[in-house]
Design a protein around this motif. Structure first.
Motif, PDB file in Angstrom:
ATOM      1  N   ILE A  18       0.477  -1.225   0.656  1.00  0.00           N
ATOM      2  CA  ILE A  18       0.013  -0.227   0.087  1.00  0.00           C
ATOM      3  C   ILE A  18       0.527   1.014  -0.309  1.00  0.00           C
ATOM      4  N   SER A  19       1.724   1.322   1.289  1.00  0.00           N
ATOM      5  CA  SER A  19       2.965   2.167   0.680  1.00  0.00           C
ATOM      6  C   SER A  19       3.505   2.664  -0.215  1.00  0.00           C
ATOM      7  N   ILE A  20       3.826   2.026  -0.916  1.00  0.00           N
ATOM      8  CA  ILE A  20       4.457   2.122  -2.312  1.00  0.00           C
ATOM      9  C   ILE A  20       3.818   2.564  -3.213  1.00  0.00           C
ATOM     10  N   ARG A  21       2.530   1.845  -3.399  1.00  0.00           N
ATOM     11  CA  ARG A  21       1.346   2.398  -4.461  1.00  0.00           C
ATOM     12  C   ARG A  21       1.104   3.630  -4.234  1.00  0.00           C
ATOM     13  N   HIS A  25       1.268   6.551  -6.784  1.00  0.00           N
ATOM     14  CA  HIS A  25       0.297   7.739  -6.889  1.00  0.00           C
ATOM     15  C   HIS A  25      -0.602   8.654  -6.494  1.00  0.00           C
ATOM     16  N   GLU A  26       0.787   9.743  -5.333  1.00  0.00           N
ATOM     17  CA  GLU A  26       0.367  10.866  -5.093  1.00  0.00           C
ATOM     18  C   GLU A  26       1.976  11.450  -6.108  1.00  0.00           C
ATOM     19  N   ASN A  27       2.950  10.930  -5.770  1.00  0.00           N
ATOM     20  CA  ASN A  27       4.332  11.341  -6.987  1.00  0.00           C
ATOM     21  C   ASN A  27       4.547  11.835  -5.834  1.00  0.00           C
ATOM     22  N   LYS A  28       4.525  11.194  -4.678  1.00  0.00           N
ATOM     23  CA  LYS A  28       5.820  11.345  -3.743  1.00  0.00           C
ATOM     24  C   LYS A  28       7.286  10.821  -4.187  1.00  0.00           C
ATOM     25  N   ASN A  29       8.032  11.099  -3.187  1.00  0.00           N
ATOM     26  CA  ASN A  29       9.697  10.465  -3.215  1.00  0.00           C
ATOM     27  C   ASN A  29      10.258   9.772  -2.518  1.00  0.00           C
ATOM     28  N   PHE A  30       9.145   9.521  -1.214  1.00  0.00           N
ATOM     29  CA  PHE A  30       9.605   8.554  -0.576  1.00  0.00           C
ATOM     30  C   PHE A  30       8.159   7.840   0.632  1.00  0.00           C
ATOM     31  N   CYS A  31       8.827   7.308   0.513  1.00  0.00           N
ATOM     32  CA  CYS A  31       7.053   6.358   1.834  1.00  0.00           C
ATOM     33  C   CYS A  31       7.248   5.681   3.304  1.00  0.00           C
ATOM     34  N   LEU A  32       6.614   5.510   3.891  1.00  0.00           N
ATOM     35  CA  LEU A  32       6.513   4.521   5.343  1.00  0.00           C
ATOM     36  C   LEU A  32       6.428   3.331   4.867  1.00  0.00           C
ATOM     37  N   ALA A  33       7.493   2.678   3.984  1.00  0.00           N
ATOM     38  CA  ALA A  33       6.995   1.037   4.000  1.00  0.00           C
ATOM     39  C   ALA A  33       7.274  -0.069   4.836  1.00  0.00           C
ATOM     40  N   THR A 120       3.061  10.427   8.855  1.00  0.00           N
ATOM     41  CA  THR A 120       2.779  10.102   9.935  1.00  0.00           C
ATOM     42  C   THR A 120       1.299   9.575  10.333  1.00  0.00           C
ATOM     43  N   MET A 121       0.651   7.971  10.027  1.00  0.00           N
ATOM     44  CA  MET A 121      -0.224   7.790  10.110  1.00  0.00           C
ATOM     45  C   MET A 121      -0.682   6.804  10.316  1.00  0.00           C
ATOM     46  N   ALA A 122      -1.251   6.086  10.458  1.00  0.00           N
ATOM     47  CA  ALA A 122      -1.589   4.633  11.212  1.00  0.00           C
ATOM     48  C   ALA A 122      -2.992   3.679  10.139  1.00  0.00           C
ATOM     49  N   TYR A 123      -2.411   2.285   9.934  1.00  0.00           N
ATOM     50  CA  TYR A 123      -2.972   1.161   8.966  1.00  0.00           C
ATOM     51  C   TYR A 123      -3.604   0.638  10.366  1.00  0.00           C
ATOM     52  N   VAL A 124      -4.928   0.773   9.789  1.00  0.00           N
ATOM     53  CA  VAL A 124      -6.066  -0.590  10.965  1.00  0.00           C
ATOM     54  C   VAL A 124      -6.177  -1.688  10.108  1.00  0.00           C
ATOM     55  N   LYS A 226     -11.150   6.454  -0.933  1.00  0.00           N
ATOM     56  CA  LYS A 226     -10.968   5.083  -1.408  1.00  0.00           C
ATOM     57  C   LYS A 226     -11.152   5.244  -2.851  1.00  0.00           C
ATOM     58  N   GLU A 227      -9.678   5.254  -3.562  1.00  0.00           N
ATOM     59  CA  GLU A 227      -9.058   5.840  -4.919  1.00  0.00           C
ATOM     60  C   GLU A 227      -9.368   4.286  -5.339  1.00  0.00           C
ATOM     61  N   ASP A 228      -9.534   4.340  -6.607  1.00  0.00           N
ATOM     62  CA  ASP A 228      -9.816   2.776  -7.195  1.00  0.00           C
ATOM     63  C   ASP A 228      -8.475   2.276  -7.210  1.00  0.00           C
ATOM     64  N   ASN A 229      -8.224   1.005  -7.840  1.00  0.00           N
ATOM     65  CA  ASN A 229      -7.624   0.538  -7.401  1.00  0.00           C
ATOM     66  C   ASN A 229      -6.287   0.106  -6.036  1.00  0.00           C
ATOM     67  N   ILE A 230      -6.742   1.172  -5.177  1.00  0.00           N
ATOM     68  CA  ILE A 230      -5.832   1.241  -4.018  1.00  0.00           C
ATOM     69  C   ILE A 230      -7.121   0.689  -2.723  1.00  0.00           C
ATOM     70  N   PRO A 231      -5.878  -0.371  -2.632  1.00  0.00           N
ATOM     71  CA  PRO A 231      -6.779  -1.060  -1.389  1.00  0.00           C
ATOM     72  C   PRO A 231      -7.059  -0.603  -0.089  1.00  0.00           C
ATOM     73  N   VAL A 232      -7.072   0.902   0.502  1.00  0.00           N
ATOM     74  CA  VAL A 232      -7.105   1.775   1.193  1.00  0.00           C
ATOM     75  C   VAL A 232      -8.083   2.563   1.129  1.00  0.00           C
ATOM     76  N   SER A 233      -8.548   3.026   2.038  1.00  0.00           N
ATOM     77  CA  SER A 233      -9.793   3.864   2.302  1.00  0.00           C
ATOM     78  C   SER A 233      -8.787   5.197   3.708  1.00  0.00           C
ATOM     79  N   PHE A 234      -9.903   6.231   3.792  1.00  0.00           N
ATOM     80  CA  PHE A 234      -9.101   7.591   4.474  1.00  0.00           C
ATOM     81  C   PHE A 234     -10.559   8.426   5.047  1.00  0.00           C
TER      82      PHE A 234
END
Length: 247
Positions: A18-21, A25-33, A120-124, A226-234
């Motif tokens: 999810i972090s990498i996708r 998708h958001e055009n970031k240059n880093f993620c907390l994977a 700065t988040m949490a996955y549940v 929820k974005e299409d094809n991304i398995p996480v909701s905000f």
């Protein structure tokens, strides 16, 4: 009790994917994977029908400190002049001042907001009795930005506009809202709303509403994106109805 060992590999893999996708998708240059299991928290909550549900919260270090370890309440206590002022930039200032010794340099308010909007988040994850995890995954950011009305958009900081912990006049730039006895009840209600609530349609694409009940019968309506094809909701926003109507 659920054996977390059975779900470790599945959660670790999901967080990485999810972090990498999202980064792409958001055009970031880093993620907390990768988030160390040291910070993971397994919780069990009962819904209004007394059914027990198990969840694993996988937080970033900052989310863990401010939310799970309740440091946000220390910010409220130390900088009361920054709350209940209808301006969330003041809360950003308070958070920045509280955290200044942990920062590598002096940040502007805009830079600090960018930091708390980042990873700065949490996955549940909801864990079933057989140890599997559900297909639906919730991501709780601290916030997703501040709009032109100086109001937090999305995330847990938006949620705090609708709750007040017993003993505090407010947790946000708003006045007193719905009272809860303990801090942890706030994110418990959000998690139950997302995973156990009744799903309803929203008029906007990629948004949906979940409806659940608080213990006194108030209705909690959470709006999720929820974005299409991304398995996480905000979480986008919530509303607590004043009606005490029961089911």
């Amino acid at each position: 009790m659920v054996d977390l060992g059975k779900t470790y590999v599945a959660i670790k893999k999901q967080v990485e994917e999810i972090s990498i996708r999202l980064m792409q998708h958001e055009n970031k240059n880093f993620c907390l994977a990768h988030i160390s299991p040291v910070y993971w928290r397994i919780v069990s909550y009962k819904d209004t029908q007394e059914n027990e549900h198990f969840f694993v919260i996988v937080p970033s270090i900052a989310f863990n400190r401010f939310i799970l370890e309740r440091e946000y309440l220390h910010v409220v206590e130390q900088f009361p002049e920054c709350f209940e002022k209808k301006d969330d930039w003041l809360i950003v200032k308070a958070l920045k001042e509280y955290d200044k010794l942990k920062l590598v340099r002096e940040y502007t308010d805009e830079e600090f907001l960018e930091y708390i909007m980042g990873e700065t988040m949490a996955y549940v994850f909801k864990v079933e009795q057989n140890g599997s995890i559900s297909n639906r995954i919730l991501r709780l950011d601290l916030c997703r930005g501040i709009n032109k009305s100086n109001t937090f958009q999305g995330g847990i900081f938006h949620v705090l506009k609708h709750f007040t912990v017993n003993g505090y006049p407010t947790l946000s730039s708003n006045t007193t809202e719905y009272y809860v006895e303990t801090w942890s009840e706030i994110y418990k209600y959000v998690i139950l709303n997302f995973f156990v609530g009744t799903i309803e349609n929203d008029n906007r694409d990629n948004y949906y509403v979940a409806k659940s009940y608080l213990k006194d019968g108030h209705i909690l309506r959470g709006v999720y994106y929820k974005e299409d094809n991304i398995p996480v909701s905000f979480i986008s926003s919530i509303r607590i109805d004043n009606s005490l109507k029961k089911r």
